[in-house]
Design an enzyme around this catalytic site. Structure first.
Site, short mmCIF file in Angstrom:
data_model
loop_
_atom_site.label_atom_id
_atom_site.label_comp_id
_atom_site.label_asym_id
_atom_site.label_seq_id
_atom_site.Cartn_x
_atom_site.Cartn_y
_atom_site.Cartn_z
N GLU A 46 26.84 45.22 35.44
CA GLU A 46 27.09 46.66 35.40
C GLU A 46 26.95 47.17 33.97
O GLU A 46 27.35 46.49 33.02
CB GLU A 46 28.52 46.92 35.90
CG GLU A 46 29.00 48.36 35.79
CD GLU A 46 30.48 48.52 36.10
OE1 GLU A 46 30.87 49.62 36.55
OE2 GLU A 46 31.25 47.55 35.90
N ASN A 106 26.82 55.62 38.26
CA ASN A 106 26.89 54.23 37.82
C ASN A 106 25.98 53.46 38.77
O ASN A 106 26.33 53.24 39.94
CB ASN A 106 28.33 53.74 37.88
CG ASN A 106 28.52 52.41 37.20
OD1 ASN A 106 27.59 51.64 37.04
ND2 ASN A 106 29.76 52.11 36.82
N LYS A 123 27.20 53.49 42.55
CA LYS A 123 28.56 53.04 42.78
C LYS A 123 29.37 54.07 43.56
O LYS A 123 29.48 55.23 43.17
CB LYS A 123 29.23 52.74 41.43
CG LYS A 123 30.62 52.12 41.52
CD LYS A 123 31.07 51.75 40.12
CE LYS A 123 32.43 51.07 40.10
NZ LYS A 123 32.82 50.69 38.72
N GLU A 142 36.10 56.32 34.45
CA GLU A 142 34.91 56.40 35.30
C GLU A 142 34.89 57.66 36.15
O GLU A 142 33.84 58.25 36.39
CB GLU A 142 34.81 55.15 36.19
CG GLU A 142 34.38 53.91 35.44
CD GLU A 142 34.01 52.77 36.36
OE1 GLU A 142 33.08 52.93 37.16
OE2 GLU A 142 34.69 51.72 36.28
N CYS A 168 30.85 46.51 40.62
CA CYS A 168 32.22 46.30 40.14
C CYS A 168 33.30 46.53 41.19
O CYS A 168 33.49 45.70 42.08
CB CYS A 168 32.45 47.15 38.90
SG CYS A 168 33.90 46.63 37.93
N ASN A 193 32.22 45.09 35.01
CA ASN A 193 32.86 45.09 33.70
C ASN A 193 34.35 45.23 33.99
O ASN A 193 34.83 46.36 34.20
CB ASN A 193 32.42 46.28 32.86
CG ASN A 193 31.01 46.21 32.29
OD1 ASN A 193 30.71 46.86 31.30
ND2 ASN A 193 30.14 45.46 32.92
#
Length: 309
Positions: A46, A106, A123, A142, A168, A193
């Protein structure tokens, strides 16, 4: 038999001051190592091109946008795409995507062995928060910098198999795997991450976080009879440590390879995609065994609704 050699290209820490060009040189070194080991596919983490920037609180959208890629490949990443195509290796890379119409995602992509992008995922399950949180040991923004993915959980025919992607936090949600499992997925690739300490629960350190990583990936692989390749960006980024623990897991949930460091490290496994068939035809034969008349709550409700007292 459908043999495939897959390489999980874990990256060590990327500091805030490091350029894309510096990072791509490291990614090229891992690609060269993978080429020497006969890899067909190399999976990177990621946000592979930058530090994990959502830990930094920013109010200037122009500054935020410097962490995003407006095209892929671009000048910084073209050498990676070119080297992979020359070596006849497919890639999966995570990065921050800025779309032409101004949306921020993402994102993870999958290429074929010619460097052509054949799959894209954005994501869905964004963790963290939107505004600066004084109660946290560090920020995880995020939800401030990204929008929830708008592509769902698609799968793609590539490399002789059926591939899916997630990013993730998605790996913690069984729905992520199941939607792809219902499309016959045979290998899921994902980057992550993950901070070494929970910002809201300091006693939850790296040992427990690595346990949860294995638990999530192994369960998802087993319950959908699919290979899963989970690849970390790890180590200390400007004083903020990330777990490693990159994994390649088989359709029985068995770990085939696991990272031993928090630096740049390549894990390689040769697998047979046909090994997914037994589970899909027996205990996890969805057509025979699923009872969807009882699952409506999963898609009709988000938060918990307690039973009456």
């Amino acid at each position: 038999m459908r043999k495939l050699t897959v390489a999980a290209a874990q990256l060590g820490p990327i500091q805030k001051a490091e350029s894309r060009e510096v990072v791509v040189k490291r990614m090229l070194a891992l690609l060269d190592d993978a080429r020497g080991k006969g890899a067909d596919l190399v999976v990177y983490p990621e946000l592979a091109l930058t530090t994990f920037f959502p830990r930094w609180y920013m109010t200037d959208q122009t500054e935020v946008d410097t962490w995003f890629e407006s095209e892929m490949p671009n000048a910084a990443t073209q050498p990676l795409f070119d080297a992979a195509a020359k070596a006849n290796i497919a890639l999966s890379i995570g990065y921050a995507e800025l779309t032409p119409d101004g949306h921020h995602f993402n994102t993870q992509i999958l290429t074929d062995k010619t460097g052509k992008i054949v799959g894209k995922y954005r994501k869905v399950h964004l963790p963290g928060h939107v505004e600066f949180d004084t109660e946290r040991a560090f920020q995880h923004l995020e939800k401030r910098y990204f929008e929830p993915g708008d592509l769902g959980f698609p799968v793609f025919r590539a490399l002789g198999g059926i591939f899916g992607m997630m990013v993730c936090n998605d790996r913690r949600w069984p729905e992520s795997y199941r939607v792809m499992g219902l499309q016959g997925v045979e290998m899921i690739v994902l980057g992550y991450n993950t901070p070494s300490v929970n910002s809201q629960k300091s006693v939850e350190g790296p040992e427990q976080r690595l346990f949860h990583n294995r638990l999530s990936v192994q369960a998802g692989a087993y319950q959908n009879s699919t290979f899963v390749v989970a690849v970390a960006k790890a180590g200390d980024e400007d004083g903020h440590p990330l777990i490693g623990g990159s994994l390649i897991v088989d359709p029985n949930g068995v770990i085939l390879a696991e990272a031993k460091t928090e630096g740049d490290e390549l894990l390689v496994a040769t697998v047979d995609l046909d090994d997914t068939k037994f589970g899909k035809d027996t205990i996890f034969d969805f057509k025979r065994h699923r009872r969807i008349e009882h699952y409506g709550r999963i898609t009709s409700q988000t938060g918990v609704v307690l039973p009456p007292e």
